[in-house]
Scaffold this active site. Structure first.
Site, PDB file in Angstrom:
ATOM      1  N   GLU A   1      20.778  14.369 107.343  1.00 47.82           N
ATOM      2  CA  GLU A   1      20.512  15.558 108.159  1.00 47.82           C
ATOM      3  C   GLU A   1      21.402  16.750 107.794  1.00 47.82           C
ATOM      4  O   GLU A   1      21.235  17.827 108.350  1.00 47.82           O
ATOM      5  CB  GLU A   1      20.750  15.248 109.650  1.00 47.82           C
ATOM      6  CG  GLU A   1      20.101  13.999 110.158  1.00 47.82           C
ATOM      7  CD  GLU A   1      20.995  12.760 110.020  1.00 47.82           C
ATOM      8  OE1 GLU A   1      20.687  11.756 110.659  1.00 47.82           O
ATOM      9  OE2 GLU A   1      21.995  12.827 109.244  1.00 47.82           O
TER      10      GLU A   1
ATOM     11  N   ASP B   1      22.473   5.722 105.746  1.00 52.15           N
ATOM     12  CA  ASP B   1      22.884   6.621 106.819  1.00 52.15           C
ATOM     13  C   ASP B   1      22.682   8.093 106.433  1.00 52.15           C
ATOM     14  O   ASP B   1      22.487   8.429 105.274  1.00 52.15           O
ATOM     15  CB  ASP B   1      24.347   6.350 107.150  1.00 52.15           C
ATOM     16  CG  ASP B   1      24.736   6.751 108.563  1.00 52.15           C
ATOM     17  OD1 ASP B   1      23.869   7.234 109.307  1.00 52.15           O
ATOM     18  OD2 ASP B   1      25.921   6.572 108.917  1.00 52.15           O
TER      19      ASP B   1
ATOM     20  N   ASP C   1      23.183   7.031 116.813  1.00 48.99           N
ATOM     21  CA  ASP C   1      24.489   6.789 117.431  1.00 48.99           C
ATOM     22  C   ASP C   1      24.483   7.052 118.936  1.00 48.99           C
ATOM     23  O   ASP C   1      24.959   8.095 119.397  1.00 48.99           O
ATOM     24  CB  ASP C   1      25.549   7.668 116.759  1.00 48.99           C
ATOM     25  CG  ASP C   1      25.672   7.402 115.272  1.00 48.99           C
ATOM     26  OD1 ASP C   1      25.216   6.332 114.819  1.00 48.99           O
ATOM     27  OD2 ASP C   1      26.217   8.256 114.558  1.00 48.99           O
TER      28      ASP C   1
END
Length: 665
Positions: free
Chosen positions: A393, A390, A457
């Protein structure tokens, strides 16, 4: 295919495969340089970016010597930019140390279509819009006209916009059958709003502008995938069914058994909470200290071995941060493995009610430690066969890196470094192509390290800019640039402001997922508030049937997987990839080809029991569920009750018997 440079009375023209790309004259220059002062502020992975532009200078005068071009503002002035043709690339070199802004105008056609830009969620055809390219959280809702985006902005600057993406890439594909790539990691912008030109902006002079041309879209995608990297075939175990996502501690195993008893075909159990849970206002989050939590999962290693005996793999979760109240944080800090702040201390990032250090992947020792100790020993050696890798960023621009690289230039690169850390761990165990990880973040070059993308998401709804339909656009845009395998959280992830899953949403999302490379469910950020696949008998029965469809199609998917590894073609494809003479396919983003032979038109709006779509011209199409034949080149409408998502196969497909067999499921 090399570039061709021609001098003209007032400048020069640059072409590839007969297509004019640049046209320069003193009156209409195509290169510009300048100076600016940026302001980039991060709030939990979302960025407020502003530029105070001090200069934008057109480089009107060109002096050409063979394959070299020296560009200045006017004749007699000192050149500010050097351009050299090398094969299919323009190599760029700034001759003025004050320059930190660059613009290039590329010749455009009025009726041109443009795709790419990394992974885009709102618009597949980029024409007519401006797209900043900076890795970030996409945001909630992503539509400034909606209530949910407004509330997300007010609550935490979390609303997002149409161009926000975890995975930007400064590469585009043109309907004129060429592609352009900007080799830079700086903040950049693709602006496709003008009729006569496309404008590229970068906050640093790029290393190069690469151009690719091919006689067909298929050949062009093959070329791009060879340039950026190709993934190995899907692992054999994935064809057994869905990866079921449960985060219910030891109870996850009992729930999985009940789902299998209800007919769900399962290839993997994904428990992101294998490391423990941290309750927050956002919902149930994970404890970011990357090792098995055997209080939450007693005897997990043995449980994993038992699942393996049943042909089911166990998957977990990891990200590149370590919470400052975990054991591994102290070990990494003592070794000097974290990104540092301006004062030289460990830079802590606020992730919402807890803080973390960012492992500095520009430090070879830190990258090797994370790869070997955390992923190698704590995950692969423990028994995991896959995980969600995950984030990636969240690198702030004010931090200091071990390599000395400016964080403004490292920010977009961070997902690629993160992917490499994961890939090296898998390779070190000899498990490339068998153990997998999937990522939401990316940038140029992530293709050669990351086996699968997932769409991040999405909201748990049918919304136009953040719901089910956006994952189709994401798969198509990223697939053109060499990312062969794409999937999404079945049912979406983000549930805020009373936005909750419906049975219809879960069922429609499951239908789409059955026609993607990977079926994987997720319980979302608020699992107790939202309906789960095993929370409603009708939803569970529907999901079981969709997994049977996925498994039934596995012989076809295997051929697509091998084709992806050999040629770089994505499994999910835009309609124009195989129907390039039919321009009506060029702006379709809510249907896709599953390989060459299947056309899938998911129902992505609530309350619909029929679906309109366009069938590409030049061939007849067979409706999967009725066997009815339709001529291509027309708009049609078909019944689309739950359990029968619109899908069609080519009349000449060698897999026609396999596709026809879906009617019996």
């Amino acid at each position: 295919m090399d570039l061709k440079l021609d001098t003209t009375p007032s400048g020069f023209a640059l072409s590839i495969a007969g297509r004019r790309i640049l046209a320069h004259s003193a009156a209409a220059p195509c290169f510009f340089v300048g100076r600016g002062n940026d302001s980039i502020e991060m709030h939990r992975g979302r960025f407020t970016i502003e530029d105070r532009l001090a200069e934008r200078c057109p480089l009107a005068y060109a002096e050409i010597d063979g394959a070299s071009i020296m560009l200045s503002a006017a004749k007699g002035q000192r050149p500010r930019l050097a351009v050299t043709l090398e094969g299919h690339a323009l190599k760029l070199r700034s001759l003025d140390p004050s320059v930190n802004r660059f613009w290039l105008r590329v010749v455009a056609d009025r009726d041109e279509h443009v795709w790419g830009g990394g992974e885009q969620f709102s618009y597949f055809d980029l024409r007519g819009r401006r797209f900043p390219l900076w890795s970030s959280e996409p945001g909630v809702g992503r539509d400034k006209t909606t209530e949910i985006t407004f509330k997300a902005d007010v609550a935490g600057q979390a609303g997002g916009d149409y161009y926000h993406t975890n995975y930007p890439q400064p590469t585009y594909v043109s309907s004129a059958r060429y592609a352009l790539h900007v080799e830079t990691s700086a903040y950049s912008v693709f602006d496709f709003r003008e009729d006569e030109f496309h404008e590229i902006e970068a906050w640093s002079v790029p290393e190069s502008i690469e151009l690719f041309a091919a006689p067909s879209f298929v050949a062009l995608v093959e070329t791009l995938s060879a340039r950026f990297g190709r993934q190995p075939p899907l692992p054999e175990w994935i064809y057994n069914g869905a990866i079921v996502g449960l985060k219910d501690g030891a109870n996850s195993f009992a729930r999985l058994a009940a789902m299998r008893a209800a007919g769900v075909k399962v290839s993997g159990l994904w428990c992101e909470d294998w490391v423990g849970i941290r309750p927050t206002a956002f919902g149930a989050r994970l404890f970011w200290d990357w090792k098995a939590n055997e209080t939450r999962y007693p005897g997990l290693r043995q449980r994993i071995a038992e699942l393996n005996d049943q042909g089911i793999r166990f998957l977990g979760y990891v990200n590149p941060y370590l919470c400052n109240d975990g054991v591994l944080f102290e070990e990494a800090q003592n070794a000097g493995y974290f990104v540092r702040d301006a004062s030289g201390r460990t830079a802590l990032i606020d992730f919402g009610e807890f803080h973390c250090g960012t492992v500095d992947f520009t430090n070879p020792d830190a990258a090797a430690w994370f790869s070997e100790q955390i992923i190698g020993k704590n995950m692969l050696d423990y028994g995991l066969s896959g995980w969600m890798a995950d984030f990636g960023e969240y690198l702030p621009v004010e931090v200091r890196l071990a390599s000395g690289l400016d964080a403004r230039l490292a920010h977009n690169l961070w997902p690629v470094l993160w992917a490499e850390v994961n890939a090296k761990a898998v390779s070190s165990r000899g498990r490339t192509g068998e153990a997998v990880f999937f990522m939401r973040s990316g940038f140029t070059g992530v293709q050669k390290f990351c086996p699968w993308l997932w769409a991040g998401d999405q909201s748990v709804d049918f919304s136009r800019h953040d719901g089910l339909v956006t994952v189709i656009c994401a798969a198509l845009s990223s697939g053109l640039l060499g990312n062969a395998y794409h999937h999404s959280d079945i049912g979406g992830y983000t549930s805020l402001f009373g936005n909750l899953r419906t049975p219809e949403l879960l069922m429609r999302w499951s239908e789409m997922a059955a026609f993607t490379p990977v079926m994987r469910s997720h319980e979302g950020n608020r699992p107790r508030d939202n309906l789960q696949l095993d929370g409603d008998p009708a939803v569970l029965a529907h999901f079981a049937r969709m997994t049977a469809i996925y498994v039934h199609l596995s012989p076809y998917l295997r051929t697509l997987s091998l084709e992806a590894a050999r040629r770089g073609l994505p499994v999910q494809r835009p309609l124009f990839l195989h129907h390039e003479d039919d321009r009506r396919t060029y702006d379709i983003q809510d249907c896709y080809l599953y390989g060459r032979d299947l056309l899938v038109a998911p129902v992505w709006q609530a309350g619909q029991d029929e679906r309109g779509l366009y069938l590409p011209a030049g061939i007849d199409w067979i409706h999967v569920w009725t066997g009815q034949s339709f001529a291509g080149g027309q708009e049609i409408s078909v019944a689309a009750p739950l359990g029968r998502p619109p899908a069609f196969y080519r009349v000449d497909s060698e897999f026609d018997a396999l596709f026809a067999g879906l009617r019996e499921l």
